[in-house]
Design a protein around this motif. Structure first.
Motif, mmCIF file in Angstrom:
data_model
loop_
_atom_site.group_PDB
_atom_site.id
_atom_site.type_symbol
_atom_site.label_atom_id
_atom_site.label_comp_id
_atom_site.label_asym_id
_atom_site.label_seq_id
_atom_site.Cartn_x
_atom_site.Cartn_y
_atom_site.Cartn_z
ATOM 1 N N LEU A 121 41.486 7.986 27.573
ATOM 2 C CA LEU A 121 42.232 7.353 28.656
ATOM 3 C C LEU A 121 43.704 7.133 28.282
ATOM 4 C CD1 LEU A 121 39.611 4.723 29.908
ATOM 5 C CD2 LEU A 121 40.467 6.702 31.178
ATOM 6 N N ALA A 122 43.977 6.960 26.998
ATOM 7 C CA ALA A 122 45.357 6.755 26.560
ATOM 8 C C ALA A 122 46.227 7.989 26.793
ATOM 9 C CB ALA A 122 45.375 6.378 25.078
ATOM 10 N N PHE A 123 45.588 9.166 26.949
ATOM 11 C CA PHE A 123 46.328 10.407 27.175
ATOM 12 C C PHE A 123 46.398 10.775 28.657
ATOM 13 C CE2 PHE A 123 44.919 10.631 22.792
ATOM 14 C CZ PHE A 123 46.052 11.093 22.141
ATOM 15 N N SER B 73 49.347 12.811 30.111
ATOM 16 C CA SER B 73 49.539 14.208 29.707
ATOM 17 C C SER B 73 48.350 15.101 30.037
ATOM 18 C CB SER B 73 49.811 14.287 28.200
ATOM 19 O OG SER B 73 48.745 13.700 27.460
ATOM 20 N N SER B 74 47.207 14.508 30.421
ATOM 21 C CA SER B 74 46.032 15.335 30.690
ATOM 22 C C SER B 74 45.086 14.651 31.665
ATOM 23 C CB SER B 74 45.293 15.632 29.375
ATOM 24 O OG SER B 74 44.056 16.263 29.621
ATOM 25 N N LEU B 75 44.879 15.285 32.808
ATOM 26 C CA LEU B 75 43.893 14.761 33.754
ATOM 27 C C LEU B 75 42.476 14.928 33.224
ATOM 28 C CD1 LEU B 75 45.258 15.881 37.252
ATOM 29 C CD2 LEU B 75 45.103 13.555 36.334
ATOM 30 N N TRP B 76 42.254 15.962 32.390
ATOM 31 C CA TRP B 76 40.921 16.136 31.811
ATOM 32 C C TRP B 76 40.571 14.988 30.876
ATOM 33 C CZ3 TRP B 76 37.669 19.097 34.077
ATOM 34 C CH2 TRP B 76 38.092 20.249 34.739
ATOM 35 N N ALA B 77 41.558 14.500 30.146
ATOM 36 C CA ALA B 77 41.321 13.339 29.288
ATOM 37 C C ALA B 77 40.963 12.120 30.131
ATOM 38 C CB ALA B 77 42.561 13.054 28.438
ATOM 39 N N TRP C 81 51.452 2.055 30.467
ATOM 40 C CA TRP C 81 50.044 2.452 30.431
ATOM 41 C C TRP C 81 49.429 2.322 29.037
ATOM 42 C CZ3 TRP C 81 46.073 2.743 33.336
ATOM 43 C CH2 TRP C 81 44.959 3.498 32.974
ATOM 44 N N GLY C 82 50.189 2.597 27.998
ATOM 45 C CA GLY C 82 49.666 2.481 26.642
ATOM 46 C C GLY C 82 49.198 1.065 26.342
ATOM 47 N N ALA C 83 49.931 0.079 26.807
ATOM 48 C CA ALA C 83 49.545 -1.315 26.585
ATOM 49 C C ALA C 83 48.285 -1.668 27.375
ATOM 50 C CB ALA C 83 50.689 -2.239 26.987
#
Length: 445
Positions: free
Chosen positions: A330-332, A335-339, A401-403
């Motif tokens: 989820l943190a990615f 950069s990636s909808l697959w993640a 989002w990272g937080a």
């Protein structure tokens, strides 16, 4: 009273199979080992009916979230006032969990469920026809209050299930709850685009009325009706007493608070990064994420079967580990909808698995107090959901989002730490049907 309530189950379910009473198609009958009392075995079709009714009822709490801007424009409400629509709905739901759900332990559950559904039809019709902010807000608070019929349905299904299969039944019914939550926003957004926001509540009123009629004809009269004769004040006090007395209930309520704080951390904020660069996804595409969550929720129904096999603790640990791990992909998200898809699937799978296990275990503590146990447990669900939503949206504005992912991971890891620090007493033999964590019980007064 036995830990699993076999004796009470036999007595409560015997009405379901009597001729001439509603609910004849509800169950088939099996004979207990004593051969004296028939015990109802819920058919899969009726369990699915319970799940559909649960999902339809709880969805009313979440329909408004994509509709707030449209509601505000239609009724000339300020942003602050229109924001209180969601708040009042959840406040009503929280009050209903404490003040209405326990009634299932002293009232005929069939009549209680049908009455609440019919009252919900009236309230939904009022919301659909609201022409002032005051009427809308009052109607939304009442909608939340009556939507707790979901938890009465869960307790009723658990009471009708045989102890050896209770985890499976609770798992299937609870899947309906989670699916209703996940799909509510998607369904309301699509319907509002087609026919306006009022059509959402009008359609829900029609569906609720239909479910009330079907359940009235299918549910057994007095089936699962408890023998308790507590006065209302005693009933509410006994809910608090159960928490003071039962360590397992407190532990599972804490798990519920933490997993739904993590759940709400994701679902209350995931639309924010997806609506920004580089995606700029429309609301309909963001809402489609609910379909991925549904897949995870359905996969987690196996948790109920594992609970019936005595693997509740192991299931909880694995699920909490998956919940913590879900925040890595989820943190990615940016950069990636697959993640994102992988993380959503893992998170909803884990939350549902713990939630099903929680409900199956706490109901088995005192089947005659099932509504109080589930209602009290769900209060902690509400606290966790509110905490996660408020913290996530505030944190996203400040730190991004990272937080938010760090916050969700913190809730998840805290749950895993609590699980690791509360191992059963060494040398205690596992109790039947997944109840290894239960200490010796005293019947509730």
């Amino acid at each position: 009273m036995t830990v699993n309530g076999e004796a009470r189950e036999a007595g409560e379910g015997s009405e379901a199979g009597k001729p001439g009473k509603p609910g004849k198609p509800l169950t088939r009958r099996t004979v207990t080992r004593s051969g004296e009392n028939p015990v109802p075995v819920l058919s899969r079709g009726v369990v699915i009916l319970f799940a559909v009714a649960c999902g339809a009822a709880v969805a009313n709490v979440y329909f408004s979230q994509p509709l707030l801007v449209t509601m505000g424009h239609d009724l000339a409400m300020s942003p602050a006032l229109v924001g209180s629509v969601v708040t009042l709905t959840h406040v009503g739901y929280g009050l209903g969990l404490f003040f209405l759900v326990p009634l299932g332990d002293v009232a005929d559950r069939r009549r209680l469920i049908v009455a609440q559904l019919l009252l919900l039809v009236v309230v939904l019709s009022v919301v659909a026809a609201a022409r002032t902010a005051a009427i809308l807000l009052t109607g939304m608070a009442a909608t939340g209050l009556l939507a707790v019929v979901t938890q009465t349905l869960v307790a009723f299904a658990a009471s009708l299930a045989p102890p050896a299969g209770r985890g499976r039944v609770v798992g299937l019914v609870t899947s309906g709850v989670v699916i209703g939550i996940l799909l509510a926003r998607t369904a309301s957004g699509l319907m509002a685009d087609l026919a306006g926001w009022r059509s959402v509540y009008l359609a829900s009123a029609v569906l609720t009325a239909l479910l009330a009629l079907i359940l009235y004809g299918v549910l057994p009269r007095h089936g699962g009706a408890p023998s308790a004769t507590l006065r209302y004040g005693q009933l509410l006090r006994s809910t608090v007493t159960l928490f003071a007395r039962e360590r397992l209930l407190r532990l599972r309520a804490l798990f519920g608070l933490l997993i739904f704080a993590a759940f709400s951390t994701l679902w209350s904020s995931v639309a924010l990064p997806l609506s920004e660069a580089p995606y700029f996804l429309p609301h309909s595409a963001i809402g489609a994420l609910g379909l991925i969550g549904v897949a995870g929720a359905l996969a987690a129904t196996v948790a109920g079967r594992l609970n019936d096999r005595g693997l509740a603790r192991r299931t909880t640990g694995i699920a909490l580990s998956l919940l913590a791990a879900s925040w890595l992909p989820l943190a990615f998200t940016r950069s990636s909808l697959w993640a994102l898809i992988a993380g959503v699937f893992l998170l909803d799978l884990a939350v549902q698995a713990v939630h099903v296990t929680n409900q199956a275990l706490i109901y088995a503590l005192h089947p005659d107090a099932g509504s109080r146990l589930i209602g009290g447990y769900m209060v902690f669900y509400s606290i966790g959901s509110a905490t996660g939503a408020l913290a996530a949206t505030s944190l996203y504005t400040v730190a991004g989002w990272g937080a938010v992912c760090a916050l969700g991971a913190a809730f998840s890891c805290l749950g895993l730490v609590v699980w690791a620090c509360t191992r059963p007493t060494a040398g205690r033999s596992p109790a039947p049907h997944g109840q290894a964590e239960l200490a010796p019980l005293r019947p509730p007064s």
